[in-house]
Motif scaffolding. Structure first.
Motif, PDB file in Angstrom:
ATOM      1  N   SER A 114      -1.848   4.950   7.395  1.00 16.53           N
ATOM      2  CA  SER A 114      -1.427   4.144   6.252  1.00 16.53           C
ATOM      3  C   SER A 114      -1.182   2.689   6.639  1.00 16.53           C
ATOM      4  O   SER A 114      -1.637   1.772   5.954  1.00 16.53           O
ATOM      5  N   CYS A 115      -0.455   2.482   7.734  1.00 13.39           N
ATOM      6  CA  CYS A 115      -0.147   1.113   8.140  1.00 13.39           C
ATOM      7  C   CYS A 115      -1.396   0.367   8.604  1.00 13.39           C
ATOM      8  O   CYS A 115      -1.586  -0.801   8.267  1.00 13.39           O
ATOM      9  N   CYS A 158       4.634  -0.123   4.483  1.00 17.08           N
ATOM     10  CA  CYS A 158       3.162  -0.184   4.476  1.00 17.08           C
ATOM     11  C   CYS A 158       2.612   0.401   3.182  1.00 17.08           C
ATOM     12  O   CYS A 158       1.707  -0.180   2.560  1.00 17.08           O
ATOM     13  N   LEU A 159       3.151   1.531   2.772  1.00 19.26           N
ATOM     14  CA  LEU A 159       2.675   2.172   1.552  1.00 19.26           C
ATOM     15  C   LEU A 159       2.981   1.329   0.315  1.00 19.26           C
ATOM     16  O   LEU A 159       2.134   1.167  -0.564  1.00 19.26           O
ATOM     17  N   ALA A 206      -6.719  -4.055   5.135  1.00 15.40           N
ATOM     18  CA  ALA A 206      -7.051  -4.497   3.777  1.00 15.40           C
ATOM     19  C   ALA A 206      -6.432  -5.857   3.477  1.00 15.40           C
ATOM     20  O   ALA A 206      -7.083  -6.740   2.901  1.00 15.40           O
ATOM     21  N   LEU A 207      -5.173  -6.029   3.870  1.00 22.33           N
ATOM     22  CA  LEU A 207      -4.483  -7.301   3.641  1.00 22.33           C
ATOM     23  C   LEU A 207      -5.190  -8.443   4.354  1.00 22.33           C
ATOM     24  O   LEU A 207      -5.480  -9.476   3.761  1.00 22.33           O
ATOM     25  N   LYS A 260       0.806  -7.908  10.585  1.00 19.95           N
ATOM     26  CA  LYS A 260       0.020  -7.362  11.698  1.00 19.95           C
ATOM     27  C   LYS A 260       0.918  -6.653  12.708  1.00 19.95           C
ATOM     28  O   LYS A 260       0.466  -5.792  13.457  1.00 19.95           O
ATOM     29  N   ALA A 261       2.197  -7.011  12.722  1.00 22.39           N
ATOM     30  CA  ALA A 261       3.143  -6.416  13.667  1.00 22.39           C
ATOM     31  C   ALA A 261       3.643  -5.039  13.222  1.00 22.39           C
ATOM     32  O   ALA A 261       4.234  -4.316  14.028  1.00 22.39           O
ATOM     33  N   LEU A 262       3.422  -4.674  11.968  1.00 25.68           N
ATOM     34  CA  LEU A 262       3.979  -3.408  11.470  1.00 25.68           C
ATOM     35  C   LEU A 262       3.485  -2.175  12.221  1.00 25.68           C
ATOM     36  O   LEU A 262       4.311  -1.316  12.572  1.00 25.68           O
TER      37      LEU A 262
END
Length: 129
Positions: free
Chosen positions: A48-49, A114-115, A55-56, A77-79
């Motif tokens: 998911s992340c 993220c979701l 996509a982002l 990007k750090a997630l």
């Protein structure tokens, strides 16, 4: 919560976990740590992340005039890495029950973010992951 703030909170939580004495249960109850996060939940979170960030950032690339989108890409990007660090902290040998629980909560908060953010992409003019 702003993207940068989420990453900062995670860094502070991980720093607190790293500073905790291994094997010490701060609650003093001797409680057993919660069961580890299951493989299916880990895989869903990672997928998911990763999909959200891809996509982002793909959308930000196609819209270079949107500074807010570019900034979200840069920060978010750090997630996936933050999620991985939380997971590793929750699985570290000798970690107290309270610290394991905090790390698991942080893992789940990141996945939830993220979701939620993936769901907001169409409202920002981007395709869903």
């Amino acid at each position: 919560m702003r993207p940068g703030l989420a990453v900062l909170v995670l860094v502070l939580v991980l720093a607190a976990l790293a500073g905790c004495k291994k094997g010490a249960d701060k609650t003093g109850t001797g409680a057993a740590p919660p069961p580890p996060i299951g493989e299916a939940e880990r895989a869903r979170g990672a997928t998911s992340c990763k999909a959200y960030v891809e996509a982002l950032c793909a959308c930000a690339t196609t819209r270079p005039d949107d500074a807010a989108l570019a900034e979200s890409c840069r920060l978010d990007k750090a997630l996936p890495e933050a999620m991985t660090l939380s997971l590793q902290a929750s699985l570290a040998e000798g970690t107290g029950a309270q610290e394991v629980q905090m790390a698991q909560q942080q893992f789940r908060k990141i996945v939830n973010r993220c979701l939620e953010e993936a769901g907001r992409l169409p409202g920002r003019g981007c395709p869903s992951p």
